[in-house]
Design a protein around this motif. Structure first.
Motif, PDB file in Angstrom:
ATOM      1  N   ILE A   1       0.837  -1.207   0.000  1.00 55.96           N
ATOM      2  CA  ILE A   1       0.000   0.000   0.000  1.00 55.96           C
ATOM      3  C   ILE A   1       0.867   1.251   0.000  1.00 55.96           C
ATOM      4  CG2 ILE A   1      -1.898  -1.177   1.151  1.00 55.96           C
ATOM      5  CD1 ILE A   1      -0.244   1.384   3.211  1.00 55.96           C
ATOM      6  N   ASP A   2       0.308   2.324  -0.590  1.00 54.94           N
ATOM      7  CA  ASP A   2       0.989   3.610  -0.533  1.00 54.94           C
ATOM      8  C   ASP A   2      -0.028   4.720  -0.761  1.00 54.94           C
ATOM      9  OD1 ASP A   2       3.149   5.278  -0.108  1.00 54.94           O
ATOM     10  OD2 ASP A   2       3.920   5.134  -2.146  1.00 54.94           O
ATOM     11  N   GLY A   3       0.272   5.866  -0.217  1.00 59.14           N
ATOM     12  CA  GLY A   3      -0.531   7.053  -0.430  1.00 59.14           C
ATOM     13  C   GLY A   3       0.328   8.114  -1.091  1.00 59.14           C
ATOM     14  N   SER A   4      -0.310   8.982  -1.855  1.00 55.84           N
ATOM     15  CA  SER A   4       0.409  10.068  -2.512  1.00 55.84           C
ATOM     16  C   SER A   4      -0.409  11.339  -2.366  1.00 55.84           C
ATOM     17  CB  SER A   4       0.603   9.739  -3.994  1.00 55.84           C
ATOM     18  OG  SER A   4       1.313  10.768  -4.634  1.00 55.84           O
ATOM     19  N   THR A   5       0.255  12.418  -1.999  1.00 58.45           N
ATOM     20  CA  THR A   5      -0.401  13.702  -1.798  1.00 58.45           C
ATOM     21  C   THR A   5       0.397  14.789  -2.501  1.00 58.45           C
ATOM     22  OG1 THR A   5      -1.209  12.978   0.355  1.00 58.45           O
ATOM     23  CG2 THR A   5      -1.194  15.334  -0.031  1.00 58.45           C
ATOM     24  N   THR A   6      -0.304  15.656  -3.210  1.00 59.02           N
ATOM     25  CA  THR A   6       0.339  16.817  -3.816  1.00 59.02           C
ATOM     26  C   THR A   6      -0.033  18.007  -2.949  1.00 59.02           C
ATOM     27  OG1 THR A   6       0.182  15.854  -6.005  1.00 59.02           O
ATOM     28  CG2 THR A   6       0.519  18.218  -5.894  1.00 59.02           C
ATOM     29  N   GLY A   7       0.919  18.471  -2.173  1.00 60.78           N
ATOM     30  CA  GLY A   7       0.636  19.452  -1.135  1.00 60.78           C
ATOM     31  C   GLY A   7       0.346  18.680   0.139  1.00 60.78           C
ATOM     32  N   ASN A   8       0.315  19.357   1.249  1.00 63.53           N
ATOM     33  CA  ASN A   8       0.074  18.638   2.501  1.00 63.53           C
ATOM     34  C   ASN A   8      -0.698  19.540   3.464  1.00 63.53           C
ATOM     35  OD1 ASN A   8       0.202  16.474   4.246  1.00 63.53           O
ATOM     36  ND2 ASN A   8       2.165  17.083   5.096  1.00 63.53           N
TER      37      ASN A   8
ATOM     38  N   LYS B   1       7.548   0.178  -5.087  1.00 58.28           N
ATOM     39  CA  LYS B   1       7.385   0.945  -6.323  1.00 58.28           C
ATOM     40  C   LYS B   1       6.023   0.745  -6.981  1.00 58.28           C
ATOM     41  CE  LYS B   1      12.278   1.355  -7.349  1.00 58.28           C
ATOM     42  NZ  LYS B   1      13.372   0.956  -8.213  1.00 58.28           N
ATOM     43  N   ALA B   2       5.489  -0.482  -6.943  1.00 59.57           N
ATOM     44  CA  ALA B   2       4.204  -0.747  -7.613  1.00 59.57           C
ATOM     45  C   ALA B   2       3.077   0.049  -6.948  1.00 59.57           C
ATOM     46  CB  ALA B   2       3.879  -2.238  -7.595  1.00 59.57           C
ATOM     47  N   ALA B   3       2.978  -0.017  -5.624  1.00 59.65           N
ATOM     48  CA  ALA B   3       1.921   0.715  -4.916  1.00 59.65           C
ATOM     49  C   ALA B   3       2.129   2.227  -5.053  1.00 59.65           C
ATOM     50  CB  ALA B   3       1.876   0.311  -3.443  1.00 59.65           C
ATOM     51  N   HIS B   4       3.380   2.659  -5.017  1.00 59.04           N
ATOM     52  CA  HIS B   4       3.669   4.086  -5.148  1.00 59.04           C
ATOM     53  C   HIS B   4       3.217   4.606  -6.515  1.00 59.04           C
ATOM     54  CE1 HIS B   4       5.671   7.942  -4.676  1.00 59.04           C
ATOM     55  NE2 HIS B   4       6.152   7.761  -5.891  1.00 59.04           N
ATOM     56  N   ALA B   5       3.532   3.862  -7.569  1.00 59.77           N
ATOM     57  CA  ALA B   5       3.147   4.290  -8.916  1.00 59.77           C
ATOM     58  C   ALA B   5       1.626   4.361  -9.046  1.00 59.77           C
ATOM     59  CB  ALA B   5       3.727   3.327  -9.955  1.00 59.77           C
ATOM     60  N   LEU B   6       0.915   3.420  -8.453  1.00 60.10           N
ATOM     61  CA  LEU B   6      -0.551   3.424  -8.506  1.00 60.10           C
ATOM     62  C   LEU B   6      -1.119   4.633  -7.761  1.00 60.10           C
ATOM     63  CD1 LEU B   6      -1.090  -0.389  -7.915  1.00 60.10           C
ATOM     64  CD2 LEU B   6      -1.689   0.864 -10.006  1.00 60.10           C
ATOM     65  N   ALA B   7      -0.559   4.950  -6.594  1.00 53.19           N
ATOM     66  CA  ALA B   7      -1.028   6.101  -5.808  1.00 53.19           C
ATOM     67  C   ALA B   7      -0.756   7.401  -6.562  1.00 53.19           C
ATOM     68  CB  ALA B   7      -0.342   6.121  -4.445  1.00 53.19           C
ATOM     69  N   ARG B   8       0.425   7.513  -7.121  1.00 57.38           N
ATOM     70  CA  ARG B   8       0.795   8.730  -7.849  1.00 57.38           C
ATOM     71  C   ARG B   8      -0.090   8.907  -9.084  1.00 57.38           C
ATOM     72  NH1 ARG B   8       1.698  13.152  -6.510  1.00 57.38           N
ATOM     73  NH2 ARG B   8       2.706  14.463  -7.999  1.00 57.38           N
ATOM     74  N   GLU B   9      -0.352   7.814  -9.768  1.00 58.30           N
ATOM     75  CA  GLU B   9      -1.212   7.836 -10.957  1.00 58.30           C
ATOM     76  C   GLU B   9      -2.606   8.375 -10.613  1.00 58.30           C
ATOM     77  OE1 GLU B   9      -3.489   4.239 -13.091  1.00 58.30           O
ATOM     78  OE2 GLU B   9      -1.313   4.115 -13.283  1.00 58.30           O
ATOM     79  N   ALA B  10      -3.136   7.968  -9.463  1.00 64.62           N
ATOM     80  CA  ALA B  10      -4.461   8.421  -9.034  1.00 64.62           C
ATOM     81  C   ALA B  10      -4.485   9.937  -8.848  1.00 64.62           C
ATOM     82  CB  ALA B  10      -4.870   7.720  -7.744  1.00 64.62           C
ATOM     83  N   VAL B  11      -3.432  10.500  -8.274  1.00 61.77           N
ATOM     84  CA  VAL B  11      -3.363  11.948  -8.064  1.00 61.77           C
ATOM     85  C   VAL B  11      -3.210  12.679  -9.393  1.00 61.77           C
ATOM     86  CG1 VAL B  11      -2.043  13.824  -7.011  1.00 61.77           C
ATOM     87  CG2 VAL B  11      -2.412  11.713  -5.740  1.00 61.77           C
ATOM     88  N   LEU B  12      -2.322  12.194 -10.221  1.00 61.44           N
ATOM     89  CA  LEU B  12      -2.034  12.876 -11.491  1.00 61.44           C
ATOM     90  C   LEU B  12      -3.240  12.927 -12.411  1.00 61.44           C
ATOM     91  CD1 LEU B  12       1.590  11.603 -12.187  1.00 61.44           C
ATOM     92  CD2 LEU B  12       0.875  13.841 -11.325  1.00 61.44           C
ATOM     93  N   LYS B  13      -4.111  11.924 -12.327  1.00 64.70           N
ATOM     94  CA  LYS B  13      -5.328  11.924 -13.150  1.00 64.70           C
ATOM     95  C   LYS B  13      -6.255  13.076 -12.778  1.00 64.70           C
ATOM     96  CE  LYS B  13      -5.941   7.181 -12.888  1.00 64.70           C
ATOM     97  NZ  LYS B  13      -6.814   6.029 -12.804  1.00 64.70           N
ATOM     98  N   LYS B  14      -6.192  13.532 -11.522  1.00 64.33           N
ATOM     99  CA  LYS B  14      -7.092  14.594 -11.044  1.00 64.33           C
ATOM    100  C   LYS B  14      -6.508  16.002 -11.174  1.00 64.33           C
ATOM    101  CE  LYS B  14     -10.874  12.686  -9.697  1.00 64.33           C
ATOM    102  NZ  LYS B  14     -12.176  13.120 -10.164  1.00 64.33           N
TER     103      LYS B  14
END
Length: 130
Positions: free
Chosen positions: A6-13, A115-128
């Motif tokens: 699992i991983d979470g990704s946030t742009t800004g905090n 890396k796999a979970a990180h890429a999935l989390a980052r992808e979710a943010v970038l789509k928005k």
């Protein structure tokens, strides 16, 4: 045994946030990339674990090993306690699910092993993002 990365990704905090879940084992190879709204980085990590365990619960009651690069999440689950009330509310849900498995483990792993979970989390943010 299911391995739940699992991983979470946030742009800004706080900021736009996404979670990534990668589940493998027992013939499974599941990838989840989900935008979850505006959160801080730690809350995002807790929500990623909650989602991962909800998905694992649909697949097995046996052995689940969660892997995270968040030391805060790992420590909270191991101690079964979080001082922060927002984390504690999510942790309560996590523990309720984890207690349904015959065996549940959580392990901290370095970023380069997630890396796999990180890429999935980052992808979710970038789509928005605009």
């Amino acid at each position: 045994m299911l391995e739940v990365y699992i991983d979470g990704s946030t742009t800004g905090n706080p900021g736009p946030s996404g979670i990534g879940v990668f589940i493998k084992g027992e013939g499974q190879h599941i990838k989840i990339s989900e935008y979850i709204g505006i959160y801080d980085n730690h809350t995002t990590e807790f929500l990623a674990l909650l989602k991962g365990l909800e998905e694992a619960q649909k697949l097995t009651t046996s052995i689940v090993s969660a892997r995270t690069d968040s030391q805060i999440v790992c420590a909270a689950v191991e101690k079964r306690y979080a001082k922060n009330t927002e984390f504690a509310a999510i942790l309560e849900k996590i523990l309720k699910i984890s207690d349904t498995f015959d065996f549940f483990f959580i392990k901290w792993i370095p970023d380069d092993q997630n890396k796999a979970a990180h890429a999935l989390a980052r992808e979710a943010v970038l789509k928005k993002l605009p």
